[in-house]
Design a protein around this motif. Structure first.
Motif, PDB file in Angstrom:
ATOM      1  N   ALA A  43      -9.322  -3.702  -1.012  1.00  0.00           N
ATOM      2  CA  ALA A  43      -8.179  -4.383  -0.485  1.00  0.00           C
ATOM      3  C   ALA A  43      -7.069  -3.387   0.110  1.00  0.00           C
ATOM      4  O   ALA A  43      -6.984  -2.216  -0.474  1.00  0.00           O
ATOM      5  N   ASP A  44      -6.385  -3.796   0.870  1.00  0.00           N
ATOM      6  CA  ASP A  44      -5.296  -3.099   1.559  1.00  0.00           C
ATOM      7  C   ASP A  44      -4.128  -3.733   1.344  1.00  0.00           C
ATOM      8  O   ASP A  44      -3.881  -4.727   1.226  1.00  0.00           O
ATOM      9  N   TYR A  45      -2.948  -2.616   1.068  1.00  0.00           N
ATOM     10  CA  TYR A  45      -1.711  -3.112   0.389  1.00  0.00           C
ATOM     11  C   TYR A  45      -0.657  -2.479   1.142  1.00  0.00           C
ATOM     12  O   TYR A  45      -0.850  -1.197   1.753  1.00  0.00           O
ATOM     13  N   SER A  46       0.491  -3.184   1.111  1.00  0.00           N
ATOM     14  CA  SER A  46       1.655  -2.277   2.079  1.00  0.00           C
ATOM     15  C   SER A  46       2.300  -1.458   1.000  1.00  0.00           C
ATOM     16  O   SER A  46       3.228  -0.788   1.542  1.00  0.00           O
ATOM     17  N   SER A  47       2.314  -1.949  -0.239  1.00  0.00           N
ATOM     18  CA  SER A  47       2.773  -1.065  -1.353  1.00  0.00           C
ATOM     19  C   SER A  47       2.091  -0.157  -2.099  1.00  0.00           C
ATOM     20  O   SER A  47       0.980  -0.660  -2.418  1.00  0.00           O
ATOM     21  N   ARG A  48       2.174   1.087  -2.700  1.00  0.00           N
ATOM     22  CA  ARG A  48       1.434   1.616  -3.511  1.00  0.00           C
ATOM     23  C   ARG A  48       1.452   1.069  -4.685  1.00  0.00           C
ATOM     24  O   ARG A  48       0.409   0.833  -5.519  1.00  0.00           O
ATOM     25  N   ALA A  49       2.481   0.257  -5.079  1.00  0.00           N
ATOM     26  CA  ALA A  49       2.578  -0.227  -6.595  1.00  0.00           C
ATOM     27  C   ALA A  49       1.453  -1.656  -6.440  1.00  0.00           C
ATOM     28  O   ALA A  49       1.032  -1.738  -7.647  1.00  0.00           O
ATOM     29  N   GLY A  50       1.564  -2.335  -5.387  1.00  0.00           N
ATOM     30  CA  GLY A  50       0.407  -3.393  -5.528  1.00  0.00           C
ATOM     31  C   GLY A  50      -0.944  -2.927  -5.287  1.00  0.00           C
ATOM     32  O   GLY A  50      -1.774  -3.415  -6.122  1.00  0.00           O
ATOM     33  N   ALA A  51      -1.295  -1.856  -4.672  1.00  0.00           N
ATOM     34  CA  ALA A  51      -2.707  -1.204  -4.976  1.00  0.00           C
ATOM     35  C   ALA A  51      -2.949  -0.737  -6.350  1.00  0.00           C
ATOM     36  O   ALA A  51      -4.125  -0.827  -6.892  1.00  0.00           O
TER      37      ALA A  51
END
Length: 63
Positions: A43-51
């Protein structure tokens, strides 16, 4: 300028790797990918924390 899909800051949470990269438009994206054979989680995320959160909470079904 960084090449698209050149990953940097790659870290590992169990079988899941998290890396950052620049997309074709110069935006930074963060990707979480499970490296276990047979698991298709990515999955791709816009935030590092989400990933990183996705990586820590991923429950691999291929094990």
């Amino acid at each position: 300028m960084m090449r698209p899909n050149h990953f940097y800051k790659v870290i590992r949470f169990g079988p899941v790797r998290v890396g950052s990269h620049s997309d074709g438009r110069g935006r930074t994206k963060h990707t979480a990918v499970c490296t276990a054979p047979g698991c298709e989680f990515s999955a791709d995320y816009s935030s590092r924390a989400g990933a990183e959160l996705a990586a820590r909470t991923h429950r691999c079904t291929a094990r």
